[in-house]
Scaffold this motif. Structure first.
Motif, PDB file in Angstrom:
ATOM      1  N   LEU A 200       0.839  -1.203   0.000  1.00 32.25           N
ATOM      2  CA  LEU A 200       0.000   0.000   0.000  1.00 32.25           C
ATOM      3  C   LEU A 200       0.878   1.258   0.000  1.00 32.25           C
ATOM      4  O   LEU A 200       0.609   2.219  -0.719  1.00 32.25           O
ATOM      5  CB  LEU A 200      -0.912  -0.024   1.231  1.00 32.25           C
ATOM      6  N   LYS A 201       1.944   1.215   0.791  1.00 28.30           N
ATOM      7  CA  LYS A 201       2.885   2.349   0.839  1.00 28.30           C
ATOM      8  C   LYS A 201       3.522   2.565  -0.523  1.00 28.30           C
ATOM      9  O   LYS A 201       3.605   3.692  -1.007  1.00 28.30           O
ATOM     10  CB  LYS A 201       3.957   2.090   1.905  1.00 28.30           C
ATOM     11  N   ASN A 202       3.966   1.499  -1.188  1.00 30.39           N
ATOM     12  CA  ASN A 202       4.585   1.639  -2.510  1.00 30.39           C
ATOM     13  C   ASN A 202       3.619   2.285  -3.496  1.00 30.39           C
ATOM     14  O   ASN A 202       3.984   3.206  -4.224  1.00 30.39           O
ATOM     15  CB  ASN A 202       5.045   0.278  -3.040  1.00 30.39           C
ATOM     16  N   GLN A 203       2.371   1.817  -3.515  1.00 27.83           N
ATOM     17  CA  GLN A 203       1.379   2.366  -4.436  1.00 27.83           C
ATOM     18  C   GLN A 203       1.093   3.831  -4.105  1.00 27.83           C
ATOM     19  O   GLN A 203       1.017   4.675  -4.993  1.00 27.83           O
ATOM     20  CB  GLN A 203       0.081   1.535  -4.379  1.00 27.83           C
ATOM     21  N   PHE A 204       0.955   4.138  -2.831  1.00 26.97           N
ATOM     22  CA  PHE A 204       0.705   5.510  -2.373  1.00 26.97           C
ATOM     23  C   PHE A 204       1.819   6.437  -2.856  1.00 26.97           C
ATOM     24  O   PHE A 204       1.562   7.516  -3.379  1.00 26.97           O
ATOM     25  CB  PHE A 204       0.597   5.528  -0.843  1.00 26.97           C
ATOM     26  N   PHE A 205       3.075   6.015  -2.672  1.00 26.75           N
ATOM     27  CA  PHE A 205       4.212   6.851  -3.036  1.00 26.75           C
ATOM     28  C   PHE A 205       4.240   7.133  -4.531  1.00 26.75           C
ATOM     29  O   PHE A 205       4.532   8.244  -4.953  1.00 26.75           O
ATOM     30  CB  PHE A 205       5.522   6.210  -2.576  1.00 26.75           C
ATOM     31  N   LEU A 206       3.919   6.145  -5.342  1.00 24.77           N
ATOM     32  CA  LEU A 206       3.910   6.354  -6.789  1.00 24.77           C
ATOM     33  C   LEU A 206       2.789   7.309  -7.194  1.00 24.77           C
ATOM     34  O   LEU A 206       2.989   8.187  -8.032  1.00 24.77           O
ATOM     35  CB  LEU A 206       3.774   5.015  -7.511  1.00 24.77           C
ATOM     36  N   GLU A 207       1.622   7.149  -6.583  1.00 25.43           N
ATOM     37  CA  GLU A 207       0.480   7.993  -6.930  1.00 25.43           C
ATOM     38  C   GLU A 207       0.650   9.432  -6.456  1.00 25.43           C
ATOM     39  O   GLU A 207       0.096  10.349  -7.049  1.00 25.43           O
ATOM     40  CB  GLU A 207      -0.812   7.396  -6.361  1.00 25.43           C
ATOM     41  N   LYS A 208       1.395   9.642  -5.394  1.00 23.83           N
ATOM     42  CA  LYS A 208       1.542  10.975  -4.811  1.00 23.83           C
ATOM     43  C   LYS A 208       2.815  11.694  -5.227  1.00 23.83           C
ATOM     44  O   LYS A 208       3.071  12.808  -4.774  1.00 23.83           O
ATOM     45  CB  LYS A 208       1.491  10.906  -3.276  1.00 23.83           C
ATOM     46  N   SER A 209       3.630  11.071  -6.083  1.00 25.02           N
ATOM     47  CA  SER A 209       4.870  11.709  -6.520  1.00 25.02           C
ATOM     48  C   SER A 209       4.939  11.746  -8.042  1.00 25.02           C
ATOM     49  O   SER A 209       4.219  11.019  -8.725  1.00 25.02           O
ATOM     50  CB  SER A 209       6.086  10.965  -5.946  1.00 25.02           C
ATOM     51  N   ASP A 210       5.824  12.608  -8.539  1.00 20.66           N
ATOM     52  CA  ASP A 210       6.051  12.735  -9.977  1.00 20.66           C
ATOM     53  C   ASP A 210       7.249  11.910 -10.420  1.00 20.66           C
ATOM     54  O   ASP A 210       7.434  11.661 -11.607  1.00 20.66           O
ATOM     55  CB  ASP A 210       6.316  14.209 -10.338  1.00 20.66           C
ATOM     56  N   ALA A 211       8.086  11.542  -9.462  1.00 18.67           N
ATOM     57  CA  ALA A 211       9.320  10.825  -9.781  1.00 18.67           C
ATOM     58  C   ALA A 211       9.769  10.020  -8.564  1.00 18.67           C
ATOM     59  O   ALA A 211       9.390  10.318  -7.429  1.00 18.67           O
ATOM     60  CB  ALA A 211      10.411  11.806 -10.196  1.00 18.67           C
ATOM     61  N   LEU A 212      10.598   9.021  -8.844  1.00 17.22           N
ATOM     62  CA  LEU A 212      11.175   8.187  -7.796  1.00 17.22           C
ATOM     63  C   LEU A 212      12.670   8.071  -8.033  1.00 17.22           C
ATOM     64  O   LEU A 212      13.107   7.740  -9.136  1.00 17.22           O
ATOM     65  CB  LEU A 212      10.545   6.783  -7.833  1.00 17.22           C
ATOM     66  N   ILE A 213      13.444   8.388  -6.991  1.00 18.00           N
ATOM     67  CA  ILE A 213      14.875   8.111  -6.992  1.00 18.00           C
ATOM     68  C   ILE A 213      15.029   6.824  -6.184  1.00 18.00           C
ATOM     69  O   ILE A 213      14.661   6.783  -5.008  1.00 18.00           O
ATOM     70  CB  ILE A 213      15.684   9.242  -6.327  1.00 18.00           C
ATOM     71  N   LEU A 214      15.547   5.789  -6.829  1.00 18.47           N
ATOM     72  CA  LEU A 214      15.631   4.487  -6.174  1.00 18.47           C
ATOM     73  C   LEU A 214      17.060   3.962  -6.232  1.00 18.47           C
ATOM     74  O   LEU A 214      17.633   3.812  -7.314  1.00 18.47           O
ATOM     75  CB  LEU A 214      14.679   3.498  -6.861  1.00 18.47           C
ATOM     76  N   PHE A 215      17.638   3.692  -5.063  1.00 16.81           N
ATOM     77  CA  PHE A 215      18.943   3.042  -4.978  1.00 16.81           C
ATOM     78  C   PHE A 215      18.669   1.551  -5.120  1.00 16.81           C
ATOM     79  O   PHE A 215      18.230   0.892  -4.175  1.00 16.81           O
ATOM     80  CB  PHE A 215      19.616   3.380  -3.649  1.00 16.81           C
ATOM     81  N   TYR A 216      18.884   1.057  -6.329  1.00 15.90           N
ATOM     82  CA  TYR A 216      18.564  -0.337  -6.637  1.00 15.90           C
ATOM     83  C   TYR A 216      19.457  -0.811  -7.759  1.00 15.90           C
ATOM     84  O   TYR A 216      19.702  -0.097  -8.724  1.00 15.90           O
ATOM     85  CB  TYR A 216      17.096  -0.475  -7.050  1.00 15.90           C
ATOM     86  N   ASP A 217      19.931  -2.033  -7.636  1.00 13.94           N
ATOM     87  CA  ASP A 217      20.782  -2.642  -8.642  1.00 13.94           C
ATOM     88  C   ASP A 217      20.211  -4.023  -8.956  1.00 13.94           C
ATOM     89  O   ASP A 217      19.958  -4.802  -8.042  1.00 13.94           O
ATOM     90  CB  ASP A 217      22.207  -2.764  -8.083  1.00 13.94           C
ATOM     91  N   HIS A 218      20.017  -4.291 -10.234  1.00 12.27           N
ATOM     92  CA  HIS A 218      19.438  -5.575 -10.647  1.00 12.27           C
ATOM     93  C   HIS A 218      20.289  -6.772 -10.212  1.00 12.27           C
ATOM     94  O   HIS A 218      19.779  -7.876 -10.086  1.00 12.27           O
ATOM     95  CB  HIS A 218      19.238  -5.610 -12.173  1.00 12.27           C
ATOM     96  N   GLU A 219      21.561  -6.536  -9.963  1.00 15.30           N
ATOM     97  CA  GLU A 219      22.461  -7.613  -9.549  1.00 15.30           C
ATOM     98  C   GLU A 219      22.253  -8.000  -8.076  1.00 15.30           C
ATOM     99  O   GLU A 219      22.660  -9.075  -7.659  1.00 15.30           O
ATOM    100  CB  GLU A 219      23.924  -7.191  -9.745  1.00 15.30           C
ATOM    101  N   LYS A 220      21.660  -7.091  -7.294  1.00 14.08           N
ATOM    102  CA  LYS A 220      21.424  -7.358  -5.864  1.00 14.08           C
ATOM    103  C   LYS A 220      19.997  -6.932  -5.544  1.00 14.08           C
ATOM    104  O   LYS A 220      19.734  -5.773  -5.280  1.00 14.08           O
ATOM    105  CB  LYS A 220      22.420  -6.574  -4.999  1.00 14.08           C
ATOM    106  N   GLU A 221      19.122  -7.904  -5.594  1.00 13.90           N
ATOM    107  CA  GLU A 221      17.704  -7.558  -5.516  1.00 13.90           C
ATOM    108  C   GLU A 221      17.331  -6.891  -4.197  1.00 13.90           C
ATOM    109  O   GLU A 221      17.236  -5.703  -4.121  1.00 13.90           O
ATOM    110  CB  GLU A 221      16.857  -8.786  -5.824  1.00 13.90           C
ATOM    111  N   GLY A 222      17.096  -7.637  -3.135  1.00 12.61           N
ATOM    112  CA  GLY A 222      16.757  -7.033  -1.855  1.00 12.61           C
ATOM    113  C   GLY A 222      15.404  -6.328  -1.853  1.00 12.61           C
ATOM    114  O   GLY A 222      14.614  -6.425  -2.799  1.00 12.61           O
ATOM    115  N   GLY A 223      15.146  -5.588  -0.790  1.00  5.31           N
ATOM    116  CA  GLY A 223      13.867  -4.922  -0.579  1.00  5.31           C
ATOM    117  C   GLY A 223      13.422  -3.968  -1.678  1.00  5.31           C
ATOM    118  O   GLY A 223      12.232  -3.920  -2.009  1.00  5.31           O
ATOM    119  N   PRO A 224      14.322  -3.175  -2.274  1.00  6.66           N
ATOM    120  CA  PRO A 224      13.890  -2.205  -3.289  1.00  6.66           C
ATOM    121  C   PRO A 224      13.279  -2.849  -4.541  1.00  6.66           C
ATOM    122  O   PRO A 224      12.614  -2.177  -5.322  1.00  6.66           O
ATOM    123  CB  PRO A 224      15.175  -1.446  -3.650  1.00  6.66           C
ATOM    124  N   LYS A 225      13.499  -4.145  -4.715  1.00  4.71           N
ATOM    125  CA  LYS A 225      12.979  -4.849  -5.903  1.00  4.71           C
ATOM    126  C   LYS A 225      11.465  -4.665  -6.031  1.00  4.71           C
ATOM    127  O   LYS A 225      10.943  -4.456  -7.126  1.00  4.71           O
ATOM    128  CB  LYS A 225      13.327  -6.332  -5.811  1.00  4.71           C
TER     129      LYS A 225
END
Length: 184
Positions: A122-147
């Motif tokens: 719910l938080k993820n969906q809320f953040f996308l709907e309430k923002s114009d952009a997302l800066i995400l520290f995420y690397d496809h080689e190391k999945e983890g929570g940001p995936k």
């Protein structure tokens, strides 16, 4: 033009960073700062985070630094559930409290304590709907929570104009190398 930017990424445990003064944190914060400065040139007004340990609280510290030059920049701390910090150690609670105090807006999405993973979705969906952009520290080689946020953002982008900006370990390596060159 992005007026509201959400920021998220890895937690310290996912990166093996257990000391609050680990040198890697300064490079992560520099990557966040560079992205935020680009958005500030375009009229950024708000940064929103959910207050997770790691990338999000480091981003809050960057926002506080940027507010010295850009007092119009505001920070929103919107947690997925109440009392998310109650099981954290004292050092993490202190950092969280300092961010709570410095934030311009504080709220919780579900208005109840932790009940299950649905609150994070719910938080993820809320953040996308309430923002114009997302800066995400995420690397496809190391999945983890940001995936999960990354995948939700990819689906969201299919039907909405949305600016998703990733930075990963390669980007951090470049920042490290640039700073080493600057020292010589």
């Amino acid at each position: 033009m992005a007026k509201v930017v959400a920021i998220s990424g890895y937690k310290p445990s996912e990166l093996g960073l257990f000391q609050k003064n680990h040198p890697a944190i300064s490079f992560i914060k520099l990557a966040i700062r560079r992205e935020l400065e680009r958005f500030l040139e375009e009229g950024l007004e708000w940064v929103i985070i959910s207050g997770q340990l790691g990338t999000e609280l480091w981003a809050a510290e960057v926002v506080f630094e940027l507010q010295q030059l850009h007092p119009e920049l505001q920070l929103g701390l919107i947690t997925p559930f109440l009392n998310q910090e109650e099981n954290w150690n004292e050092q993490n609670k202190e950092l969280y409290e300092s961010v709570l105090i410095g934030a311009d807006f504080v709220d919780s999405i579900t208005k109840k304590k932790y009940e299950g993973p649905w609150q994070f979705r719910l938080k993820n969906q809320f953040f996308l709907e309430k923002s114009d952009a997302l800066i995400l520290f995420y690397d496809h080689e190391k999945e983890g929570g940001p995936k999960y946020l990354y995948e939700t953002a990819q689906k969201y982008k299919e039907n909405h104009p949305y600016d998703l900006r990733l930075f990963g370990f390669y980007d951090l390596q470049i920042i490290v190398e640039e700073s080493q060159q600057d020292q010589y």
